[in-house]
Scaffold this motif. Structure first.
Motif, mmCIF file in Angstrom:
data_model
loop_
_atom_site.group_PDB
_atom_site.id
_atom_site.type_symbol
_atom_site.label_atom_id
_atom_site.label_comp_id
_atom_site.label_asym_id
_atom_site.label_seq_id
_atom_site.Cartn_x
_atom_site.Cartn_y
_atom_site.Cartn_z
ATOM 1 N N GLY A 50 4.093 23.772 -12.865
ATOM 2 C CA GLY A 50 4.845 23.242 -13.983
ATOM 3 C C GLY A 50 4.195 21.995 -14.536
ATOM 4 O O GLY A 50 4.817 21.222 -15.252
ATOM 5 N N ALA A 88 12.234 31.117 -13.151
ATOM 6 C CA ALA A 88 12.067 29.906 -13.951
ATOM 7 C C ALA A 88 13.414 29.498 -14.516
ATOM 8 O O ALA A 88 14.412 30.199 -14.366
ATOM 9 N N THR A 135 16.378 26.228 -15.672
ATOM 10 C CA THR A 135 16.961 24.931 -15.349
ATOM 11 C C THR A 135 18.282 25.116 -14.611
ATOM 12 O O THR A 135 19.132 25.899 -15.048
ATOM 13 N N GLY A 195 14.556 21.214 -13.712
ATOM 14 C CA GLY A 195 13.875 22.250 -14.468
ATOM 15 C C GLY A 195 12.710 22.850 -13.710
ATOM 16 O O GLY A 195 11.963 22.128 -13.039
ATOM 17 N N TYR A 238 9.621 24.851 -14.786
ATOM 18 C CA TYR A 238 8.791 25.375 -15.869
ATOM 19 C C TYR A 238 7.610 26.106 -15.261
ATOM 20 O O TYR A 238 6.889 25.560 -14.424
ATOM 21 N N PHE A 261 7.594 20.385 -22.950
ATOM 22 C CA PHE A 261 8.493 21.249 -22.205
ATOM 23 C C PHE A 261 9.916 21.039 -22.714
ATOM 24 O O PHE A 261 10.226 20.023 -23.345
ATOM 25 N N LEU A 309 3.812 29.588 -21.316
ATOM 26 C CA LEU A 309 4.913 28.785 -20.781
ATOM 27 C C LEU A 309 6.147 29.663 -20.700
ATOM 28 O O LEU A 309 6.509 30.348 -21.658
ATOM 29 N N GLN A 332 10.244 29.320 -19.708
ATOM 30 C CA GLN A 332 11.257 28.313 -19.428
ATOM 31 C C GLN A 332 12.629 28.704 -19.979
ATOM 32 O O GLN A 332 12.745 29.591 -20.820
#
Length: 214
Positions: free
Chosen positions: A40, A61, A63, A70, A72, A116, A165, A167
């Protein structure tokens, strides 16, 4: 000079073998529970070299809503010379909130140059996409292209290194993304394959002619 049917058949088989031989490296896989948590850290995304075929990437992944922590996931996948990326199939996607939207951003090169969470500017992105629980089986690469910067990138992706990425700013989710890579035929292989196809057609015509004469 006359060429025998056996010689033509051998030429056809050789052409097909050469056309299929490019990028012979086998497909790769990455599973967080086995290979380690994906990075991350923007400066050092997890490197991953793809091979010909279906390359699955499996992880978690998002939060944690209660703690705000989080996770990421950043993966820098590389398509070696002679390979191309045809699609990224969402093989599995399970979010604790069926109405939540996970975010996927694609960038050329590495390291990760954007932010992010809420801090993504989009300046360095090739494109992005949101996924929800109804989108299993879709082509994520095509959805990212739908939100591409101008001019949009072409599919299939050519050889090189790209960073993805993965997330969610509110919830956590499990995913498997299958990167489908194929070999790019060499121009000489394409020409030889065409010769082989013509040779195969001539063999078929000759066989039919022999049958009619018997």
């Amino acid at each position: 000079m006359r060429v025998s049917a056996c010689s033509l058949r051998a030429l056809a088989l050789s052409a097909m073998a050469i056309a299929c031989s490019a990028g012979a490296a086998g497909a790769a896989s990455y599973t967080e529970s086995v290979d380690g948590d994906l990075s991350g850290v923007a400066a050092s995304p997890t490197p991953w070299a793809l091979g010909v075929g279906a390359n699955p990437l499996t992880g978690t992944a998002g939060t944690n809503f209660n703690t705000g922590a989080g996770d990421y996931d950043l993966v820098s996948f590389t398509l070696p010379a002679g390979l191309r990326l045809d699609s990224i199939t969402v093989t599995n996607y399970q979010n604790v909130d069926p109405f939540a939207l996970a975010f996927f951003g694609l960038q050329a090169g590495t390291p990760w140059l954007d932010g992010f969470g809420f801090n993504i500017t989009g300046t360095f992105l090739m494109g992005w996409a949101h996924l929800d629980s109804s989108m299993g089986g879709v082509d994520l690469l095509a959805k990212i292209q739908d939100h591409a910067n101008d001019p949009p990138f072409a599919i299939p992706l050519s050889s090189g290194t790209y960073t993805l990425l993965i997330q969610d700013i509110d919830t956590t989710f499990d995913y498997t993304l299958t990167f489908n890579a194929s070999a790019v035929p060499e121009p000489s292989s394409l020409a030889l394959a065409a010769v082989g196809a013509i040779a195969g057609a001539r063999i078929g015509v000759r066989r039919r002619a022999v049958v009619r004469c018997e």
